[in-house]
Design a protein around this motif. Structure first.
Motif, mmCIF file in Angstrom:
data_model
loop_
_atom_site.group_PDB
_atom_site.id
_atom_site.type_symbol
_atom_site.label_atom_id
_atom_site.label_comp_id
_atom_site.label_asym_id
_atom_site.label_seq_id
_atom_site.Cartn_x
_atom_site.Cartn_y
_atom_site.Cartn_z
ATOM 1 N N LEU A 176 0.834 -1.201 0.000
ATOM 2 C CA LEU A 176 0.000 0.000 0.000
ATOM 3 C C LEU A 176 0.870 1.253 0.000
ATOM 4 N N GLU A 177 0.305 2.313 -0.532
ATOM 5 C CA GLU A 177 0.968 3.626 -0.516
ATOM 6 C C GLU A 177 -0.043 4.641 0.005
ATOM 7 N N PHE A 178 0.428 5.558 0.851
ATOM 8 C CA PHE A 178 -0.492 6.478 1.504
ATOM 9 C C PHE A 178 -0.245 7.914 1.057
ATOM 10 N N GLU A 179 -1.342 8.608 0.762
ATOM 11 C CA GLU A 179 -1.287 10.002 0.322
ATOM 12 C C GLU A 179 -2.056 10.855 1.337
ATOM 13 N N PHE A 180 -1.343 11.748 2.008
ATOM 14 C CA PHE A 180 -1.985 12.620 2.988
ATOM 15 C C PHE A 180 -2.578 13.840 2.293
ATOM 16 N N LEU A 181 -3.806 14.175 2.651
ATOM 17 C CA LEU A 181 -4.553 15.232 1.976
ATOM 18 C C LEU A 181 -4.476 16.535 2.758
ATOM 19 N N ASP A 182 -4.391 17.639 2.027
ATOM 20 C CA ASP A 182 -4.387 18.968 2.654
ATOM 21 C C ASP A 182 -5.829 19.452 2.810
ATOM 22 N N ILE A 183 -6.481 18.919 3.814
ATOM 23 C CA ILE A 183 -7.884 19.242 4.064
ATOM 24 C C ILE A 183 -8.010 19.865 5.450
ATOM 25 N N ALA A 184 -8.705 20.975 5.529
ATOM 26 C CA ALA A 184 -8.886 21.652 6.806
ATOM 27 C C ALA A 184 -9.751 20.808 7.734
ATOM 28 N N ILE A 185 -9.292 20.663 8.962
ATOM 29 C CA ILE A 185 -10.038 19.910 9.958
ATOM 30 C C ILE A 185 -10.841 20.895 10.808
ATOM 31 N N PRO A 186 -12.155 20.726 10.907
ATOM 32 C CA PRO A 186 -12.988 21.667 11.671
ATOM 33 C C PRO A 186 -12.442 21.871 13.080
ATOM 34 N N PRO A 187 -12.276 23.117 13.508
ATOM 35 C CA PRO A 187 -11.652 23.397 14.799
ATOM 36 C C PRO A 187 -12.586 23.288 15.998
ATOM 37 N N ASP A 188 -13.888 23.151 15.752
ATOM 38 C CA ASP A 188 -14.854 23.208 16.851
ATOM 39 C C ASP A 188 -15.217 21.820 17.379
ATOM 40 N N TYR A 189 -14.345 20.845 17.169
ATOM 41 C CA TYR A 189 -14.538 19.507 17.722
ATOM 42 C C TYR A 189 -13.360 19.181 18.640
ATOM 43 N N SER A 190 -13.646 18.647 19.806
ATOM 44 C CA SER A 190 -12.564 18.271 20.725
ATOM 45 C C SER A 190 -12.386 16.763 20.830
ATOM 46 N N ASN A 191 -13.366 15.983 20.356
ATOM 47 C CA ASN A 191 -13.296 14.523 20.418
ATOM 48 C C ASN A 191 -12.956 13.972 19.035
ATOM 49 N N LEU A 192 -11.819 13.307 18.934
ATOM 50 C CA LEU A 192 -11.328 12.805 17.652
ATOM 51 C C LEU A 192 -11.316 11.281 17.635
ATOM 52 N N ILE A 193 -11.771 10.709 16.536
ATOM 53 C CA ILE A 193 -11.756 9.251 16.365
ATOM 54 C C ILE A 193 -10.698 8.893 15.326
ATOM 55 N N PHE A 194 -9.805 7.988 15.706
ATOM 56 C CA PHE A 194 -8.758 7.498 14.806
ATOM 57 C C PHE A 194 -8.847 5.980 14.740
ATOM 58 N N THR A 195 -8.948 5.445 13.544
ATOM 59 C CA THR A 195 -8.925 3.984 13.399
ATOM 60 C C THR A 195 -7.611 3.497 12.781
#
Length: 366
Positions: A176-195
């Motif tokens: 696999l090869e991974f490409e990170f995207l330049d996408i703004a993450i909404p600042p008004d959330y404090s709970n983040l889910i990472f899988t």
């Protein structure tokens, strides 16, 4: 070929920046006319640098040596080598770049302390040389019945060492090869889910280091949890899989809002569970996973899989046939079941545990 020699040669190709820099100072008797070898097998270990004449061992430590378990192993290893008459010099990698004179002084001091060792060692080496002149060295023959596996991701040096120490050969590549995207993450959330760990990396690329303390992380996998904590994020919950994490959120945090940072190949279980239970969340795709199919014109005794996407990539160009599929978790095994019934699942979702299952299986069926 001797397994430790194989490992040593492999490690020489993958030296750290600190090891490469120190080797430039030590090679070809550049320092104090001492002959050093790099990544040298010594007893049951492989040491970073070794001067046989004076019995001087130099070890350069990266950050993982500060972990409690590794620090204890290093202490026992140093004690064992010291009891055998060697002197061990251990420094952090940064010393090579910031205070190399301190390291040089330590080598000079070790040389003086090992004077008697040097005299005895010279006599021993001379005796060994005479014996070799009078006797033929035996030919090393390769072991029969050895197993070879294919890893669908590049392994770390310590992970490779696990396999080689057990007499298991391997071929590795990144499926696999991974490409990170330049996408703004909404600042008004404090709970983040990472899988996945890649989602964490994508998030950190977009975040200010000073703000990470404001977030609460919910994640899948021990490695992802360790990575988050290493970067200063508070981990509220670590689950073994996405479904377990979803049920925890539904049960304990129903009234909170979440942002789910995902990749383009993410599975449906978690978002479906959150939607079904009316959990307020926003999904943001922060990276893309690209398949890298590669054809192998040989049969392997086993194939190591670390994600469903990795299976799809590998089996685009290859058939698993009678090879065993070693899977990092239940979700990956579901994809593997589409292609084979010969599946072994790791007890823990870590690369190391996948390797343990490989070693255990082939020892039992050798």
């Amino acid at each position: 070929m001797n397994k430790k020699i194989q490992i040593a040669r492999l490690l020489r190709k993958e030296q750290t920046k600190a090891e490469k820099k120190l080797w430039r100072y030590l090679r070809n008797r550049n320092f104090e006319n001492l002959k050093f070898r790099r990544q040298h097998p010594l007893k049951e270990y492989i040491v970073d640098f070794f001067c046989e004449e004076y019995g001087i061992v130099i070890e350069l430590d990266g950050e993982y040596h500060n972990e409690i378990n590794q620090a204890k192993k290093d202490e026992l290893r140093d004690l064992h080598l010291t009891e055998l008459g060697y002197i061990v010099i251990r420094f952090e990698n940064k010393v090579v770049f910031e205070q190399v004179d301190v390291l040089f002084q330590a080598i000079e001091n070790a040389k003086k302390k090992q004077h008697e060792f040097s005299i005895a060692r010279k006599q021993q080496l001379k005796k060994r040389s005479n014996i070799r002149k009078n006797h033929l060295s035996p030919t090393l023959s390769s072991s029969r019945g050895s197993k070879t596996v294919l890893s669908t991701k590049i392994l770390t040096p310590s992970q490779k060492e696990l396999l080689l120490n057990s007499g298991i050969g391997f071929v590795e590549y990144n499926a696999l090869e991974f490409e990170f995207l330049d996408i703004a993450i909404p600042p008004d959330y404090s709970n983040l889910i990472f899988t996945s760990k890649n989602a964490v990396k994508a998030f950190l690329r977009q975040s200010d280091d000073s703000n990470v303390l404001n977030f609460h992380a919910y994640c899948v996998g021990e490695k992802t949890k360790s990575f988050l904590e290493e970067k200063g994020l508070k981990v509220v919950k670590m689950a073994q899989n996405a479904s377990e994490l979803g049920h925890f959120i539904v049960k304990n945090h129903r009234n909170e809002r979440f942002i789910f940072l995902s990749g383009n190949q993410r599975r449906l279980e978690l978002p479906e569970l959150l939607e079904k239970n009316n959990i307020r969340y926003k999904e943001v795709q922060v990276y893309n996973t690209h398949l890298r199919p590669k054809k192998f014109n040989r049969v392997f005794d086993g194939v190591l899989f670390f994600s469903p996407s990795g299976i799809r990539s590998c089996l685009q160009e290859n058939e698993i046939g009678n090879s065993w599929a070693f899977c990092i978790g239940a979700t990956t095994s579901l994809e593997a079941k589409k292609h084979t019934s010969q599946i072994i699942i790791a007890n823990k979702p870590t690369v190391e545990n996948v390797l343990v299952q490989v070693i255990k299986h082939f020892k039992q069926h050798d």
